[in-house]
Design a protein around this motif. Sequence first.
Motif, PDB file in Angstrom:
ATOM      1  N   ASN A  27       0.858  -1.177   0.000  1.00 53.18           N
ATOM      2  CA  ASN A  27       0.000   0.000   0.000  1.00 53.18           C
ATOM      3  C   ASN A  27       0.895   1.228   0.000  1.00 53.18           C
ATOM      4  OD1 ASN A  27      -0.920   2.277   1.750  1.00 53.18           O
ATOM      5  ND2 ASN A  27      -2.885   1.242   1.506  1.00 53.18           N
ATOM      6  N   GLU A  28       0.607   2.181  -0.912  1.00 57.06           N
ATOM      7  CA  GLU A  28       1.531   3.292  -1.146  1.00 57.06           C
ATOM      8  C   GLU A  28       1.911   4.026   0.129  1.00 57.06           C
ATOM      9  OE1 GLU A  28       1.488   6.523  -4.396  1.00 57.06           O
ATOM     10  OE2 GLU A  28      -0.133   5.114  -4.863  1.00 57.06           O
ATOM     11  N   GLN A  29       0.881   4.319   0.934  1.00 59.78           N
ATOM     12  CA  GLN A  29       1.128   5.085   2.159  1.00 59.78           C
ATOM     13  C   GLN A  29       1.961   4.264   3.161  1.00 59.78           C
ATOM     14  OE1 GLN A  29      -2.518   6.678   3.745  1.00 59.78           O
ATOM     15  NE2 GLN A  29      -1.482   7.568   5.511  1.00 59.78           N
ATOM     16  N   THR A  30       1.627   2.973   3.252  1.00 56.63           N
ATOM     17  CA  THR A  30       2.371   2.098   4.164  1.00 56.63           C
ATOM     18  C   THR A  30       3.814   1.957   3.712  1.00 56.63           C
ATOM     19  OG1 THR A  30       0.340   0.884   4.549  1.00 56.63           O
ATOM     20  CG2 THR A  30       2.380  -0.173   5.247  1.00 56.63           C
ATOM     21  N   ALA A  31       4.008   1.756   2.405  1.00 57.56           N
ATOM     22  CA  ALA A  31       5.365   1.578   1.881  1.00 57.56           C
ATOM     23  C   ALA A  31       6.208   2.809   2.175  1.00 57.56           C
ATOM     24  CB  ALA A  31       5.316   1.306   0.381  1.00 57.56           C
ATOM     25  N   ALA A  32       5.601   3.992   2.028  1.00 58.48           N
ATOM     26  CA  ALA A  32       6.335   5.223   2.315  1.00 58.48           C
ATOM     27  C   ALA A  32       6.730   5.272   3.782  1.00 58.48           C
ATOM     28  CB  ALA A  32       5.477   6.434   1.955  1.00 58.48           C
ATOM     29  N   ALA A  33       5.799   4.840   4.657  1.00 54.87           N
ATOM     30  CA  ALA A  33       6.078   4.851   6.097  1.00 54.87           C
ATOM     31  C   ALA A  33       7.206   3.875   6.427  1.00 54.87           C
ATOM     32  CB  ALA A  33       4.818   4.488   6.880  1.00 54.87           C
ATOM     33  N   ILE A  34       7.162   2.689   5.800  1.00 58.42           N
ATOM     34  CA  ILE A  34       8.207   1.688   6.067  1.00 58.42           C
ATOM     35  C   ILE A  34       9.566   2.226   5.635  1.00 58.42           C
ATOM     36  CG2 ILE A  34       9.054  -0.607   5.425  1.00 58.42           C
ATOM     37  CD1 ILE A  34       6.095  -1.442   5.152  1.00 58.42           C
ATOM     38  N   LYS A  35       9.568   2.854   4.436  1.00 53.11           N
ATOM     39  CA  LYS A  35      10.829   3.378   3.914  1.00 53.11           C
ATOM     40  C   LYS A  35      11.399   4.430   4.862  1.00 53.11           C
ATOM     41  CE  LYS A  35      12.676   5.671  -0.134  1.00 53.11           C
ATOM     42  NZ  LYS A  35      12.238   6.600  -1.182  1.00 53.11           N
ATOM     43  N   LEU A  36      10.549   5.344   5.295  1.00 57.17           N
ATOM     44  CA  LEU A  36      10.996   6.402   6.203  1.00 57.17           C
ATOM     45  C   LEU A  36      11.520   5.804   7.513  1.00 57.17           C
ATOM     46  CD1 LEU A  36      11.134   9.442   7.009  1.00 57.17           C
ATOM     47  CD2 LEU A  36       8.840   9.165   7.969  1.00 57.17           C
ATOM     48  N   THR A  37      10.779   4.828   8.057  1.00 57.27           N
ATOM     49  CA  THR A  37      11.158   4.236   9.339  1.00 57.27           C
ATOM     50  C   THR A  37      12.513   3.552   9.244  1.00 57.27           C
ATOM     51  OG1 THR A  37       8.814   3.766   9.643  1.00 57.27           O
ATOM     52  CG2 THR A  37      10.325   2.753  11.203  1.00 57.27           C
ATOM     53  N   SER A  66       5.827  14.330  15.382  1.00 56.18           N
ATOM     54  CA  SER A  66       5.950  14.177  13.926  1.00 56.18           C
ATOM     55  C   SER A  66       4.714  14.663  13.179  1.00 56.18           C
ATOM     56  CB  SER A  66       6.215  12.714  13.576  1.00 56.18           C
ATOM     57  OG  SER A  66       5.014  11.985  13.681  1.00 56.18           O
ATOM     58  N   GLY A  67       3.575  14.759  13.869  1.00 55.63           N
ATOM     59  CA  GLY A  67       2.353  15.166  13.192  1.00 55.63           C
ATOM     60  C   GLY A  67       1.737  14.060  12.349  1.00 55.63           C
ATOM     61  N   ASN A  68       2.443  12.927  12.207  1.00 56.49           N
ATOM     62  CA  ASN A  68       1.938  11.777  11.449  1.00 56.49           C
ATOM     63  C   ASN A  68       1.408  12.165  10.065  1.00 56.49           C
ATOM     64  OD1 ASN A  68       2.510  10.265  13.699  1.00 56.49           O
ATOM     65  ND2 ASN A  68       0.426  10.430  14.510  1.00 56.49           N
ATOM     66  N   LEU A  69       2.189  12.968   9.328  1.00 55.80           N
ATOM     67  CA  LEU A  69       1.729  13.389   8.011  1.00 55.80           C
ATOM     68  C   LEU A  69       1.991  12.278   6.996  1.00 55.80           C
ATOM     69  CD1 LEU A  69       3.375  16.913   8.178  1.00 55.80           C
ATOM     70  CD2 LEU A  69       0.982  16.341   8.684  1.00 55.80           C
ATOM     71  N   PRO A  70       0.934  11.783   6.323  1.00 52.86           N
ATOM     72  CA  PRO A  70       1.113  10.714   5.345  1.00 52.86           C
ATOM     73  C   PRO A  70       2.169  11.097   4.300  1.00 52.86           C
ATOM     74  CG  PRO A  70      -1.210  11.137   5.695  1.00 52.86           C
ATOM     75  CD  PRO A  70      -0.459  12.196   6.432  1.00 52.86           C
ATOM     76  N   PHE A  71       2.983  10.171   3.902  1.00 48.15           N
ATOM     77  CA  PHE A  71       4.036  10.327   2.896  1.00 48.15           C
ATOM     78  C   PHE A  71       5.139  11.281   3.346  1.00 48.15           C
ATOM     79  CE2 PHE A  71       0.225   9.224   0.481  1.00 48.15           C
ATOM     80  CZ  PHE A  71       0.665   8.068  -0.120  1.00 48.15           C
ATOM     81  N   ARG A  72       5.042  11.822   4.563  1.00 46.06           N
ATOM     82  CA  ARG A  72       6.087  12.767   4.966  1.00 46.06           C
ATOM     83  C   ARG A  72       6.707  12.365   6.313  1.00 46.06           C
ATOM     84  NH1 ARG A  72       6.481  19.074   5.736  1.00 46.06           N
ATOM     85  NH2 ARG A  72       8.768  19.083   5.823  1.00 46.06           N
ATOM     86  N   SER A  73       5.862  12.259   7.342  1.00 43.84           N
ATOM     87  CA  SER A  73       6.446  12.000   8.658  1.00 43.84           C
ATOM     88  C   SER A  73       5.710  10.877   9.379  1.00 43.84           C
ATOM     89  CB  SER A  73       6.421  13.273   9.493  1.00 43.84           C
ATOM     90  OG  SER A  73       5.077  13.644   9.735  1.00 43.84           O
ATOM     91  N   GLU A  74       5.095   9.991   8.619  1.00 46.14           N
ATOM     92  CA  GLU A  74       4.342   8.908   9.234  1.00 46.14           C
ATOM     93  C   GLU A  74       5.215   7.652   9.315  1.00 46.14           C
ATOM     94  OE1 GLU A  74      -0.280   7.696   8.685  1.00 46.14           O
ATOM     95  OE2 GLU A  74       1.037   7.344   6.989  1.00 46.14           O
ATOM     96  N   VAL A  75       5.286   7.027  10.503  1.00 43.76           N
ATOM     97  CA  VAL A  75       6.129   5.833  10.633  1.00 43.76           C
ATOM     98  C   VAL A  75       5.281   4.567  10.621  1.00 43.76           C
ATOM     99  CG1 VAL A  75       8.006   6.974  11.872  1.00 43.76           C
ATOM    100  CG2 VAL A  75       6.096   5.950  13.151  1.00 43.76           C
ATOM    101  N   THR A  76       5.945   3.421  10.579  1.00 46.46           N
ATOM    102  CA  THR A  76       5.268   2.142  10.411  1.00 46.46           C
ATOM    103  C   THR A  76       4.290   1.843  11.551  1.00 46.46           C
ATOM    104  OG1 THR A  76       7.378   1.472   9.475  1.00 46.46           O
ATOM    105  CG2 THR A  76       5.715  -0.218   9.715  1.00 46.46           C
ATOM    106  N   SER A  77       4.718   2.131  12.790  1.00 45.86           N
ATOM    107  CA  SER A  77       3.834   1.852  13.927  1.00 45.86           C
ATOM    108  C   SER A  77       2.498   2.561  13.790  1.00 45.86           C
ATOM    109  CB  SER A  77       4.490   2.318  15.232  1.00 45.86           C
ATOM    110  OG  SER A  77       5.689   1.653  15.431  1.00 45.86           O
TER     111      SER A  77
END
Lengths: 328, 264, 279
Positions: free
Chosen positions: C65-75, C224-235
Amino acid sequence: MSIDVTGISKRYGDFVALEDINLTLPTGQLTALLGPSGGGKTTLLRIIAGLETPDSGSVVIEGTDATRLPVQKRNVGFVFQHYAAFKHMSVARNVAFGLEIRKTPRADIKRRVDELLALVHLSQFADRLPAQLSGGQRQRMALARALAVQPTVLLLDEPFGALDAKVRKELRDWLRRLHDEMHVTTVFVTHDQEEALEVSDEIVVVNDGRVEQVGSPDQLYDAPASDFVMRFLGDVTTLGGHAIRPHDIDVQVTPQVAGAAEGTVARVLRVGFEVRLTVHTLDGEEVLVQLTRTHARSLRLEEGATVWLSPAEGATVMPRAAALSGSS
Amino acid sequence: MTYVLRVVVVAYLFLLVAWPVSLVVTHTFAHGDEAIRAILEDPDMQSALRLTAIAAVVATVINTVFGVGVSLLLVRNEFPGKRVVSALLDLPLSVSPIVVGLALVLVYGGRNGWLGPSLESAGFQVIFSTPGIIMATAFVSLPLVIREVVPVLHELGTEQEQAAASLGASGAQTFWRITLPSIKWAVVYGVVLTLARSLGEFGAVKVVSGNVLGSTRTATLAVEEKYLNFDQEGAYAIAFLLASVSVLAILVVFVLRSREARHH
Amino acid sequence: MSVSEDVARRAPARRTATHDLTRTSGIGLGVTMIWFSLLVLVPLAAVVATAAAGGLGGFWSAISNEQTAAAIKLTVLSAFAVTVVNIVVGTTISWVLVRDGFPGKKLLELVIDIPFALPTIVAGLVLVSLYGNDSPLGLHVANTEYSVFLAFLFVTLPFVVRTVQPVLEQLDPEIEEAAASLGASRLTTFRRVVLPALVPAIAAGAALSFARAVGEYGSLVLLSGNLPFRSEVTSVRILAAIENDNRSSAAAIATLLLLISLAVIVLLDVVQRRVARRG
């Protein structure tokens, strides 16, 4: 008979620690278990105490079969090489421990602890922690602690092994005197032949999981049953293909005894009262000889001198097993 | 060179930890002790603080008994699978708190967890209730006592225990009179660290609690809620209370440790 | 040092029977293992089982899932970067703590343990007050991708320091003096003599640090503000899936996290063993 060990065997995986040990130790005797480290003597002591379980065989203490008894029920006193002091308890509390466990009345505990501390010369240290004592003092405390419960037998595992040479010697004499006063059956483990010879009534030589020889110190020294026992109890050299002690060799500067071996003094080493010679005989043997400095002086021994060597009267001489030949 | 490193390290720690932490104090007392008093007088907050305390204390008691027992088994006994067990015991430190919460919900969830429905029909609710919060808390702080006690037990060796046995002490007597007094400080450190960690657990508790005001809301959850509801002062006040306890905890361990180090 | 290393290192050289449990310790082992299973093992197994129930396809669709993948990558990238920083800075800090002496050093010891004991939500609040919108430094890290890095840096601070420090304390200064007497410069001595002795501890600390960072949640909530695609982490993605009652997706992402942590722990364990064997 105080301690009867019958058919004891113990293995750790593939390693045979003890194999079919049979031993009888009379009441009131001070016995040394002597042998090299890894030879099984500590394992044997721990089996007698109940700290290890044998794979087979039995241990009888004062007529009671103790083989299945846990250590708590054997009423043995055990002294550990590194003291096993209860670090968080004062010296007096350490000594009182076994009596407290036995629910002895408080007044009796106090009296007995005072007596024992006086016996081991630690009365003035009663309230100290073990960390504030020297090694020798700690070991005396451990001994008082083991004696407090009036054990049937007293077992000591290399009790002086961690102490320096001088303290060791003092404690050794002291243990002998203590034993003569108290007559409690005592077994101690040591790898120091001098300690065993000096202190014990009887020595059991243990090697490779087997008993090599049992006897009084003199019997062992004068009539060793094997090359191993002879070597373990003192220095050994070779003369005329026989094992002999270096101080059992007579040195002459002229041929006087028939069959004496002729040789040349290759090295003279003086250590205190003692002179050590290395002699190369015409047979190609390298013989070590020990004599006193006065004796050596009277013979005017120097490197390069020619001498004749023969066994002294009453010397312990043993035919050398081929496998064990070579200098020691 | 030494001097440069010293300055770098001090600056790093100041910017990352010391300064930010000190700001919590100044924010909290921006208007005197008003904020703290408001928190302590609010009945909802009282129940949140109480729940946090109960969960932390119960989890700490469980982990202490469990931890001392497991440490003894690991150090004093041989049994098949010992290596695996000792490796698994470190696991909770490496699992995300959210995953911890999820894992507990999947097993103890009342609707479709593995065990939850049967427990619930027996009248025992775990998730969205205090037992779940306690379990989540116990999970995350599980290895802390063990990590303190195991090395000390190793160092202690077995000689003193054997000596006690040779003097007639039973297993229980040996444990209470010899072993426990010898590992006392390690247990104390473990307990203090466990308590600090337990009081502060957030993610795992958030998943399992359902955050019901006055019944399953813990102090850490209240910090988030107050902050997001623009009650910054309230958030800082609770944070200050929690931070005080945790700083006090490490201070206690620190003082005890240096005292013990001087004794040896 | 971890419990498992400690136990493994001191395993008896000679193996006795497979077990030596008395009745009491046998019962103790049974009870503790049942509790440990109910609390830790069964729940974690449930996560993996739930993920597996969705099949490989379900697993893949959850994590891709695009949003999840971005979060995993960032984490993962942030955790990796933070681990690298910790290896360098953490080793430096422990060196200063062990070998340097100055007034206030004790205070530093205390400061290092704060991130470990501080509730994570409070940690987030703490960081917001210095690096948030009202930053007295003028640094606005909050609500950016760097906030993730900052939060990880804070919560993982003690790990490398606390594993390296005891090893460094045990290290005999005579070894360094010997190296110096043989003509080695201080840097060479550190690189060739001190560092190799520290590698196992550094690896252990790094593994803990990475695993902790990958799963971090609490300190990010306010920062972090949990911004999708920017500052959202996997948890946060797992939590979102739980809140949407999408358990299989939550379990899939959680399993991935567990696998990543496990891979890093195993990798660093191998490093540790290899170094230990060579030394």
